[in-house]
Design an enzyme around this catalytic site. Structure first.
Site, PDB file in Angstrom:
ATOM      1  N   SER A 238     -34.243 -10.268 -39.398  1.00 16.82           N
ATOM      2  CA  SER A 238     -34.014 -10.297 -40.704  1.00 16.82           C
ATOM      3  C   SER A 238     -32.587 -10.011 -39.467  1.00 16.82           C
ATOM      4  O   SER A 238     -31.012  -9.715 -40.589  1.00 16.82           O
ATOM      5  CB  SER A 238     -34.258  -9.395 -41.344  1.00 16.82           C
ATOM      6  OG  SER A 238     -34.636  -9.943 -42.220  1.00 16.82           O
TER       7      SER A 238
ATOM      8  N   LYS B 262     -29.469 -11.683 -40.837  1.00 19.00           N
ATOM      9  CA  LYS B 262     -28.451 -11.178 -41.916  1.00 19.00           C
ATOM     10  C   LYS B 262     -27.423 -10.552 -41.066  1.00 19.00           C
ATOM     11  O   LYS B 262     -26.288 -10.562 -42.412  1.00 19.00           O
ATOM     12  CB  LYS B 262     -29.449 -10.350 -42.846  1.00 19.00           C
ATOM     13  CG  LYS B 262     -30.178 -11.592 -42.985  1.00 19.00           C
ATOM     14  CD  LYS B 262     -30.927 -10.366 -44.386  1.00 19.00           C
ATOM     15  CE  LYS B 262     -32.745 -10.667 -45.530  1.00 19.00           C
ATOM     16  NZ  LYS B 262     -33.469 -11.169 -44.244  1.00 19.00           N
TER      17      LYS B 262
ATOM     18  N   SER C 157     -33.392  -6.037 -47.326  1.00 14.60           N
ATOM     19  CA  SER C 157     -33.223  -6.658 -46.383  1.00 14.60           C
ATOM     20  C   SER C 157     -33.782  -8.286 -47.057  1.00 14.60           C
ATOM     21  O   SER C 157     -34.325  -8.629 -46.601  1.00 14.60           O
ATOM     22  CB  SER C 157     -34.170  -6.814 -45.388  1.00 14.60           C
ATOM     23  OG  SER C 157     -34.265  -7.786 -44.290  1.00 14.60           O
TER      24      SER C 157
ATOM     25  N   LYS D 169     -28.463  -3.204 -39.560  1.00 19.57           N
ATOM     26  CA  LYS D 169     -29.712  -4.225 -40.113  1.00 19.57           C
ATOM     27  C   LYS D 169     -30.850  -4.415 -39.081  1.00 19.57           C
ATOM     28  O   LYS D 169     -31.128  -4.472 -37.553  1.00 19.57           O
ATOM     29  CB  LYS D 169     -28.683  -5.756 -40.051  1.00 19.57           C
ATOM     30  CG  LYS D 169     -29.794  -6.486 -41.033  1.00 19.57           C
ATOM     31  CD  LYS D 169     -29.932  -6.106 -42.074  1.00 19.57           C
ATOM     32  CE  LYS D 169     -30.785  -7.297 -43.027  1.00 19.57           C
ATOM     33  NZ  LYS D 169     -32.514  -5.732 -42.498  1.00 19.57           N
TER      34      LYS D 169
END
Length: 397
Positions: free
Chosen positions: A71, A74, A131, A241
Site C-alpha cells: 500500500s 498509495k 489505506s 504511508k
C-alpha cells in the site's frame, strides 16, 4: 642466522593476527574480523533515508532492489489526486460515486458500497489513514475514467520523477505480477508529495476519525484508524504511508520533522509491523543526529547590475530559489561563503526572469552548490525614438 631470527620474531609478533611478509621484510598486520560493519542494524531488506528539501541520500541499503511496495503504492495515488485538485480538475468538495468494481476490492478497505457517495476530501482520509483500497479505485475512476487509465498516469508521473525502477499495475498496491518499485523510488515520490502538496500532512497525521456511510440501507458511522503507528508514538512524525502484503512483507514511507529539517525514511520488506516501526525510527533518529542543515534565507539583497544599451542603466536581480545544504560530516556551516558570478556583457533587451548569472556557495574552498540568478524586471533596448523623447522631455522641463 639473522634471517632465522627475523622469521621467529615475525611469528611472535603476529600471534592472533593475519600477517604478510612483503619483499622488503616489513610485517603488515591486519586484525582478524576487522571488516567494516554497516553503521545501522536494520531488519528490512531495503531502506533509504532522504532529506526532503535537497533530496540528499543520508543512508541506503539495497536502494535500487525492485520489490512489491504493497500500500505504499498509495503515495503515488494521493499525489495524483492532489495534482488534480491543484490543477482545478477536481475539488475536495466534489462528490464521488462508488462503482461496483471499486466496492469489490479486497484487502484493507472502508467497506464502500456500490452507489455510495463520498467527497474527495473523505476519500483522501480513507486512503491516507485507513489505506482503503476501495477508495483508491473509486478516486482513480473519478479522475481518469478507469483504473487502467489512472495507472497509466501513475507510471507517467513516476517516469517524470526519475523513478527508473518502478512499474505500477494497480492504484492500491494489492499484489500483482510486475507491480514493483524500489526504496529510492518511493523516497522520490514521497518527496514530491510532501513538498508539492504539504497539505497531505493534515490527512496522514489523523490518528482516528469517523466517516459516515450513507447508502440505501441507511446511515452508519465507520471508524478510521491510522495504520502508521509512528503518528502516535514518534514525536517528530509528519505522516506518510504504510503497506503490507504476503509478497511485500512490511513496508513504510515515514516522514518526520525536527528543527526545520524534514526526513523521509523508507523501509521495504521488514519481517513484521513492529520491526517496520523500529527500523523507520532507527533511520529517522540516525538522520536527525547526523545531519545539520544550512538555509540561505537572504533571497533578496542583491545589488542591481549594469546593463548595456538599455532604457535603464541597471537591472534588479534575485536568486531563483532559496539555497539549502545538508551536511553529514560535522563541518562548521557558518563558514559557508557565497559569491555572485554574472554573465559577461549583459545587454538589453532583457525579459523579466532572464537568467543572468548564479550564486556559488563554497565550504572550505569546495563548491557545495549553485543557485541561478534572474532579473526581476524587464529592460527594453534603447532606441533613437526613446532618446529623442527623453531629450524633448528634458528640454520642456
Amino acid at each position: 642466522m639473522r634471517t632465522i631470527l627475523a622469521v621467529v620474531l615475525s611469528v611472535i609478533l603476529c600471534t592472533g593476527t593475519v600477517c604478510a611478509m612483503p619483499p622488503d621484510g616489513k610485517v603488515l598486520q591486519e586484525e582478524v574480523g576487522s571488516e567494516k560493519k554497516n553503521e545501522l542494524e536494520l531488519t528490512a531488506q531495503s531502506a533509504v533515508l532522504m532529506e526532503a528539501s535537497t533530496g540528499k541520500i543520508i543512508y541506503e541499503k539495497q536502494k535500487e532492489e525492485e520489490r512489491p511496495p504493497a500500500s505504499v503504492t498509495k503515495v503515488m495515488t494521493m499525489l495524483l489526486i492532489l495534482d488534480a485538485v491543484e490543477d482545478g480538475k477536481i475539488k475536495l468538495e466534489d462528490e464521488v460515486t462508488v462503482s461496483e468494481y471499486a466496492a469489490s476490492m479486497g484487502g484493507s478497505q472502508v467497506f464502500l458500497e456500490p452507489g455510495e457517495v463520498q467527497t474527495v476530501d473523505t476519500m483522501l482520509k480513507c486512503i491516507a489513514v485507513a489505506s482503503a483500497n476501495d477508495a483508491c479505485v473509486a478516486m482513480s475512476e473519478y479522475i481518469s475514467g478507469s483504473e487502467e487509465a489512472f495507472v497509466e498516469q501513475m507510471n507517467a508521473r513516476a517516469k517524470g520523477l526519475g523513478m527508473e525502477h518502478t512499474h505500477f499495475v494497480n492504484c492500491n498496491g494489492l499484489d500483482a505480477d510486475g507491480h514493483l518499485t524500489t526504496a529510492y523510488d518511493i523516497a522520490l515520490m514521497s518527496r514530491e508529495l510532501i513538498t508539492k502538496h504539504p497539505e497531505i500532512e493534515k490527512y496522514s497525521m489523523i490518528w482516528m476519525e469517523n466517516i459516515t456511510h450513507k447508502t440505501n440501507k441507511g446511515t452508519s458511522e465507520f471508524g478510521l484508524s491510522n495504520t502508521n503507528k509512528l503518528v502516535r508514538h514518534y514525536p517528530y512524525a509528519t505522516g506518510l504511508k504504510t503497506g503490507s502484503t504476503s509478497k511485500a512483507k512490511f513496508c513504510i514511507s515515514a516522514t518526520a520533522r525536527k528543527d526545520g529539517m524534514d526526513l523521509i525514511a523508507v523501509i521495504m520488506a521488514a519481517p513484521d509491523s513492529k520491526m517496520r516501526v523500529k527500523d523507520a525510527t532507527t533511520l529517522l533518529n540516525y538522520g536527525f543526529g547526523k545531519c545539520t542543515k544550512y538555509v540561505d534565507k537572504e533571497k533578496g539583497g542583491l545589488k542591481a547590475v549594469k546593463v548595456d544599451g538599455g532604457t535603464k542603466e541597471k537591472v534588479r536581480i534575485e536568486p531563483e530559489a532559496i539555497f539549502q545544504y545538508v551536511d553529514t560530516t560535522g563541518a562548521n556551516l557558518s563558514e559557508i561563503q557565497k559569491k555572485l558570478v554574472l554573465k559577461k556583457g549583459l545587454s538589453a533587451p532583457l525579459k523579466k526572469g532572464t537568467t543572468v548569472g548564479k550564486l556559488v556557495y563554497t565550504l572550505q574552498e569546495e563548491t557545495i552548490g549553485t543557485v541561478p540568478v534572474r532579473t526581476t524586471e524587464k529592460i527594453d533596448k534603447i532606441t533613437y525614438g526613446y532618446v529623442l523623447k527623453k531629450v524633448l522631455k528634458s528640454f520642456w522641463l
